[in-house]
Design a protein around this motif. Sequence first.
Motif, PDB file in Angstrom:
ATOM      1  N   SER A   1      60.050 109.324  70.792  1.00  0.00           N
ATOM      2  CA  SER A   1      59.149 108.190  70.627  1.00  0.00           C
ATOM      3  C   SER A   1      58.388 108.359  69.320  1.00  0.00           C
ATOM      4  O   SER A   1      58.405 109.433  68.714  1.00  0.00           O
ATOM      5  CB  SER A   1      58.188 108.094  71.811  1.00  0.00           C
TER       6      SER A   1
ATOM      7  N   MET B   1      60.737 103.588  71.560  1.00  0.00           N
ATOM      8  CA  MET B   1      61.111 104.646  72.492  1.00  0.00           C
ATOM      9  C   MET B   1      62.627 104.699  72.490  1.00  0.00           C
ATOM     10  O   MET B   1      63.297 103.702  72.738  1.00  0.00           O
ATOM     11  CB  MET B   1      60.584 104.361  73.904  1.00  0.00           C
TER      12      MET B   1
ATOM     13  N   ALA C   1      59.056 100.803  76.879  1.00  0.00           N
ATOM     14  CA  ALA C   1      59.692 102.049  77.303  1.00  0.00           C
ATOM     15  C   ALA C   1      60.577 101.815  78.513  1.00  0.00           C
ATOM     16  O   ALA C   1      61.676 102.377  78.617  1.00  0.00           O
ATOM     17  CB  ALA C   1      58.628 103.101  77.610  1.00  0.00           C
TER      18      ALA C   1
END
Length: 377
Positions: free
Chosen positions: A316, A370, A294
């Motif tokens: 996500s 993500m 991320a």
Amino acid sequence: MKVTQAVKEAKQPFKILSGENHTLKEPLVLVFGNRFALEDGNLFSEVKELFPGGHIVFGSTAGEIIEDSVRQGSVSLTAIEFEKCSFVIKNRNVSDIDDDHLLGEAILKEFPKEGLKHIFLISEGSSVNGSALIGGFEDARINHIGLSGGLCGDDDRFERTLASYNESAKEGEIIAIGFYGESLEITSANYGGWTPFGPERIITKSKDNVLYELDDHPALDLYKKYLGDKAKELPTSALLFPLSVRINEKEEPLVRTILTIDEAANTMTLAGDVPEGARVQLMMATVDDIVDAASVAAQYAMDNRKNEPELAILISCVGRKLVMDQRTEEEVEEVISVIGSRAAVTGFYSYGEMAPFTGQEACKLHNQTMTLTLFSE
């Protein structure tokens, strides 16, 4: 850019978290929520009462991202009024055209092209072939128009997903938001953090996003063999072990999540295309891998930006959420630590994420990543 954010828990009115709804005249209103919450026939009128002039877009989720939190079973609302820029919204239903590639082309062709900088897609996620839909957009795209977005979710039930524009949420809808304006800066990026393991196999029989055979053996049988006892929990358990699909040596491998299985036909339906001849491996990840990824995605999205983002839409994957469990918010917190605290953060957990690979222009469908889309005026 003016932003108001609010949340709604079960049987409760919306609670304003930031901003003032009465100061926004004709905002873009993004409403992400649990599928059961979106099925409430009163929800649309409730949002319309808050923002009478709003352009309201609904999308069902596998979890709602708002500010620095991840919620479950709620409804999140983010209303955005652009001060220098404008937007146009188009929507179609998968029943309109019986070909997802042609559907993508048709939607893009509806947009005025002059000044169009970016399209953000919120698509139904239970029946659409996401990579074919994106392929249609890519074939019709001109002038370096950006494309990003996500497929709606339904927790880990995989029953049905909902979306809509200026009406109550319903099945089969694809919403495209086109953004216009010279002063508008939009960047998007994605990263997964999953690691391949086990033998690499060749797809020997497939059609679009339906996988029949690997190395001339039924794909579902092989997959169940690797899952062991977890095979009883399919298709949910497949979220923990997605597939890495390498179409050719020159391109980055794509990650594909299994959406449904057909026991009678011994097949698996994935969120995007799995062409014959591609090489496939199972993948796995740890919580730390996902959190680190991320951060990488956020850094990619921030690369070469001229202005600090004012709005961040995070998409996500539901599979990441299942792996992270009680630590899910850590990946959102990691993103915020990179993009800065000025941006209003919204988004959801999805059945598929849309963004280009870093350094590339063409959008791809991803799973288990993500994905960020950052806006500033």
